[in-house]
Design an enzyme around this catalytic site. Structure first.
Site, PDB file in Angstrom:
ATOM      1  N   ASN A   1       0.735  10.512  -8.084  1.00 29.98           N
ATOM      2  CA  ASN A   1       1.182  10.641  -6.690  1.00 29.98           C
ATOM      3  C   ASN A   1       2.172   9.543  -6.322  1.00 29.98           C
ATOM      4  O   ASN A   1       3.122   9.771  -5.582  1.00 29.98           O
ATOM      5  CB  ASN A   1      -0.024  10.595  -5.744  1.00 29.98           C
ATOM      6  CG  ASN A   1      -0.889  11.835  -5.843  1.00 29.98           C
ATOM      7  OD1 ASN A   1      -0.494  12.810  -6.477  1.00 29.98           O
ATOM      8  ND2 ASN A   1      -2.058  11.806  -5.242  1.00 29.98           N
TER       9      ASN A   1
ATOM     10  N   THR B   1      -2.759   0.701  -4.465  1.00 33.05           N
ATOM     11  CA  THR B   1      -3.104   1.924  -3.740  1.00 33.05           C
ATOM     12  C   THR B   1      -4.349   2.587  -4.305  1.00 33.05           C
ATOM     13  O   THR B   1      -4.702   2.384  -5.474  1.00 33.05           O
ATOM     14  CB  THR B   1      -1.946   2.938  -3.801  1.00 33.05           C
ATOM     15  OG1 THR B   1      -2.345   4.154  -3.160  1.00 33.05           O
ATOM     16  CG2 THR B   1      -1.556   3.256  -5.238  1.00 33.05           C
ATOM     17  N   THR B   2      -4.985   3.387  -3.465  1.00 29.21           N
ATOM     18  CA  THR B   2      -6.149   4.150  -3.892  1.00 29.21           C
ATOM     19  C   THR B   2      -5.731   5.467  -4.526  1.00 29.21           C
ATOM     20  O   THR B   2      -6.497   6.051  -5.306  1.00 29.21           O
ATOM     21  CB  THR B   2      -7.037   4.449  -2.657  1.00 29.21           C
ATOM     22  OG1 THR B   2      -7.300   3.220  -1.978  1.00 29.21           O
ATOM     23  CG2 THR B   2      -8.337   5.092  -3.049  1.00 29.21           C
ATOM     24  N   THR B   3      -4.545   5.941  -4.221  1.00 31.71           N
ATOM     25  CA  THR B   3      -4.143   7.254  -4.743  1.00 31.71           C
ATOM     26  C   THR B   3      -3.814   7.147  -6.224  1.00 31.71           C
ATOM     27  O   THR B   3      -3.817   6.077  -6.811  1.00 31.71           O
ATOM     28  CB  THR B   3      -2.956   7.833  -3.934  1.00 31.71           C
ATOM     29  OG1 THR B   3      -2.839   9.218  -4.251  1.00 31.71           O
ATOM     30  CG2 THR B   3      -1.652   7.128  -4.249  1.00 31.71           C
TER      31      THR B   3
ATOM     32  N   ASP C   1      -0.197   5.152   0.825  1.00 31.06           N
ATOM     33  CA  ASP C   1      -0.450   6.198   1.825  1.00 31.06           C
ATOM     34  C   ASP C   1      -0.623   5.610   3.219  1.00 31.06           C
ATOM     35  O   ASP C   1      -1.486   4.772   3.443  1.00 31.06           O
ATOM     36  CB  ASP C   1      -1.684   6.996   1.426  1.00 31.06           C
ATOM     37  CG  ASP C   1      -1.438   7.765   0.134  1.00 31.06           C
ATOM     38  OD1 ASP C   1      -2.187   7.552  -0.829  1.00 31.06           O
ATOM     39  OD2 ASP C   1      -0.477   8.552   0.092  1.00 31.06           O
TER      40      ASP C   1
ATOM     41  N   HIS D   1      -9.917  18.033  -7.449  1.00 31.51           N
ATOM     42  CA  HIS D   1      -8.989  16.917  -7.256  1.00 31.51           C
ATOM     43  C   HIS D   1      -7.746  17.063  -8.129  1.00 31.51           C
ATOM     44  O   HIS D   1      -6.626  16.743  -7.692  1.00 31.51           O
ATOM     45  CB  HIS D   1      -9.674  15.572  -7.529  1.00 31.51           C
ATOM     46  CG  HIS D   1      -8.880  14.427  -7.006  1.00 31.51           C
ATOM     47  ND1 HIS D   1      -8.249  13.524  -7.813  1.00 31.51           N
ATOM     48  CD2 HIS D   1      -8.567  14.076  -5.729  1.00 31.51           C
ATOM     49  CE1 HIS D   1      -7.593  12.659  -7.069  1.00 31.51           C
ATOM     50  NE2 HIS D   1      -7.783  12.958  -5.798  1.00 31.51           N
TER      51      HIS D   1
ATOM     52  N   GLU E   1      -0.664  11.415   4.797  1.00 27.49           N
ATOM     53  CA  GLU E   1      -2.008  12.007   4.889  1.00 27.49           C
ATOM     54  C   GLU E   1      -2.064  13.370   5.594  1.00 27.49           C
ATOM     55  O   GLU E   1      -2.487  14.369   4.998  1.00 27.49           O
ATOM     56  CB  GLU E   1      -2.959  11.024   5.598  1.00 27.49           C
ATOM     57  CG  GLU E   1      -3.198   9.730   4.828  1.00 27.49           C
ATOM     58  CD  GLU E   1      -3.979   9.908   3.532  1.00 27.49           C
ATOM     59  OE1 GLU E   1      -4.165   8.913   2.807  1.00 27.49           O
ATOM     60  OE2 GLU E   1      -4.403  11.045   3.216  1.00 27.49           O
TER      61      GLU E   1
ATOM     62  N   GLY F   1     -10.079   7.432  -1.511  1.00 32.99           N
ATOM     63  CA  GLY F   1     -10.202   8.127  -2.793  1.00 32.99           C
ATOM     64  C   GLY F   1     -10.471   9.600  -2.573  1.00 32.99           C
ATOM     65  O   GLY F   1     -11.447   9.959  -1.904  1.00 32.99           O
TER      66      GLY F   1
ATOM     67  N   ASP G   1      -1.827  -0.186   6.117  1.00 24.91           N
ATOM     68  CA  ASP G   1      -1.833   0.628   7.348  1.00 24.91           C
ATOM     69  C   ASP G   1      -3.223   0.805   7.933  1.00 24.91           C
ATOM     70  O   ASP G   1      -3.363   1.323   9.047  1.00 24.91           O
ATOM     71  CB  ASP G   1      -1.263   2.025   7.046  1.00 24.91           C
ATOM     72  CG  ASP G   1      -2.231   2.851   6.200  1.00 24.91           C
ATOM     73  OD1 ASP G   1      -2.627   3.939   6.661  1.00 24.91           O
ATOM     74  OD2 ASP G   1      -2.615   2.392   5.111  1.00 24.91           O
TER      75      ASP G   1
ATOM     76  N   ASP H   1       0.888  -1.166   0.000  1.00 27.72           N
ATOM     77  CA  ASP H   1       0.000   0.000   0.000  1.00 27.72           C
ATOM     78  C   ASP H   1       0.926   1.216   0.000  1.00 27.72           C
ATOM     79  O   ASP H   1       2.117   1.116   0.307  1.00 27.72           O
ATOM     80  CB  ASP H   1      -0.857  -0.045   1.274  1.00 27.72           C
ATOM     81  CG  ASP H   1      -1.544   1.266   1.567  1.00 27.72           C
ATOM     82  OD1 ASP H   1      -2.244   1.766   0.668  1.00 27.72           O
ATOM     83  OD2 ASP H   1      -1.350   1.815   2.675  1.00 27.72           O
TER      84      ASP H   1
HETATM   85  C1  XBP Z   1      -5.124   6.363   0.659  1.00 27.72           C
HETATM   86  C2  XBP Z   1      -6.284   7.043   0.061  1.00 27.72           C
HETATM   87  C3  XBP Z   1      -6.051   8.077  -0.994  1.00 27.72           C
HETATM   88  C4  XBP Z   1      -5.336   9.290  -0.398  1.00 27.72           C
HETATM   89  C5  XBP Z   1      -5.571  10.532  -1.227  1.00 27.72           C
HETATM   90  O1  XBP Z   1      -4.646   5.487  -0.336  1.00 27.72           O
HETATM   91  O2  XBP Z   1      -7.402   6.712   0.396  1.00 27.72           O
HETATM   92  O3  XBP Z   1      -7.319   8.449  -1.474  1.00 27.72           O
HETATM   93  O4  XBP Z   1      -5.879   9.569   0.884  1.00 27.72           O
HETATM   94  O5  XBP Z   1      -5.098  10.311  -2.532  1.00 27.72           O
HETATM   95  P1  XBP Z   1      -3.851   4.100   0.059  1.00 27.72           P
HETATM   96  P2  XBP Z   1      -6.033  10.697  -3.798  1.00 27.72           P
HETATM   97  O6  XBP Z   1      -3.814   3.994   1.575  1.00 27.72           O
HETATM   98  O7  XBP Z   1      -4.669   3.021  -0.591  1.00 27.72           O
HETATM   99  O8  XBP Z   1      -2.484   4.260  -0.541  1.00 27.72           O
HETATM  100  O9  XBP Z   1      -6.551  12.090  -3.534  1.00 27.72           O
HETATM  101  O10 XBP Z   1      -5.097  10.608  -4.970  1.00 27.72           O
HETATM  102  O11 XBP Z   1      -7.100   9.636  -3.806  1.00 27.72           O
HETATM  103 MG    MG Z   2      -2.975   3.248   3.231  1.00 27.44          MG
END
Ligand code: XBP
Ligand code: MG
Length: 241
Positions: free
Chosen positions: A129, A123-125, A12, A83, A19, A53, A184, A10
């Site tokens: 990024n 990852t969601t990001t 973030d 965004h 964050e 997201g 995490d 993962d």
């Molecule tokens: C964490 C998320 C992401 C980030 C923000 O992703 O939920 O949305 O908070 O990034 P992960 P974006 O823990 O899966 O890595 O604004 O690009 O979504």
């Molecule tokens: Mg994460």
């Protein structure tokens, strides 16, 4: 016994604590740039993080705290514009070197590469990024270290849905039980377990105390665990915390 073949990271909160001082700051800069008086402080952002997201998080906030904006005919376009601006600010923040890797991450990645383990990201990001973070914290060519990078909108449903992990497993052409996911958050764990992948949790200030049932172990960070330690967790030789 099957042997470990791939680590799926993962991003973030796992590779780096992105964050509070990264994404949150970038969101607030984007709101200001678009003339909106919204300010996501650390406490509110912790609540909003339950929604994964960035676009989805903005919508979630508007539907509860800025309903006047939700009714605007250009709402979808506004969310996309906010965004995009936020991502520009985040990439700049990351490139300035303000978001270091969490303890032990670099060492584990180096050990895994030396041991011939395959590496991937789920990852969601956004991909932008991910690239900015890998370049700033690892190496200019660090994107090449990860055979598969599953990021953001490549799947219809974000974490806690398992889609992104299925997407990565399909491209690795590996079964889940020869992989290890490193996550995490409760949302991330639900996603990796949903795809059947054994998972190690490194909690952080925003995720401490969440429900990590089903994880191989819950660690404060990777500072005290090396690849040998990880293999033991997988072969269940070590007690789960
Ligand atoms: C964490 C998320 C992401 C980030 C923000 O992703 O939920 O949305 O908070 O990034 P992960 P974006 O823990 O899966 O890595 O604004 O690009 O979504
Ligand atoms: Mg994460």
């Amino acid at each position: 016994m099957k042997t470990l073949q791939a680590l799926i990271f993962d991003v973030d909160g796992t590779l780096a604590d992105t964050e509070r001082d990264g994404h949150r700051v970038a969101f607030n800069l984007a709101f200001a740039e678009h003339g909106l008086d919204w300010n996501w402080d650390e406490g509110l952002y912790g609540e909003l993080l339950t929604v994964t997201g960035g676009k989805e998080r903005i919508r979630h906030f508007v539907e509860r705290h800025a309903t006047d904006v939700a009714g605007r005919p250009d709402f979808n376009a506004l969310v996309a514009a906010l965004h995009a601006t936020k991502t520009e600010h985040y990439v700049r923040l990351v490139a300035s070197g303000q978001l270091p890797l969490r303890p032990g991450v670099a060492r584990l990645i180096n050990e895994a590469r030396a041991a011939g383990l395959r590496l991937a990201i789920a990852t969601t990001t956004t991909p932008e990024n991910v690239e900015a973070l890998l370049r700033a914290t690892m190496a200019p060519d660090a994107m090449n270290w990860f055979e598969v990078i599953g990021a953001g909108d490549v799947v219809p449903a974000k974490k806690p849905a398992p889609d992104i992990y299925h997407w990565v497993l399909e491209r690795l052409e590996l079964a889940p039980d020869v992989c290890l996911a490193l996550e995490d958050s409760e949302n991330g764990l639900a996603a990796s377990l949903g795809a059947g992948i054994p998972t190690l949790i490194t909690e952080n200030a925003y995720t401490r105390g969440q429900n990590f049932g089903g994880a191989l172990a819950v660690l404060p960070d990777l500072g005290e665990v090396d690849l040998t330690g990880i293999r033991k967790y997988i072969s269940n030789q070590l007690p789960v915390k």
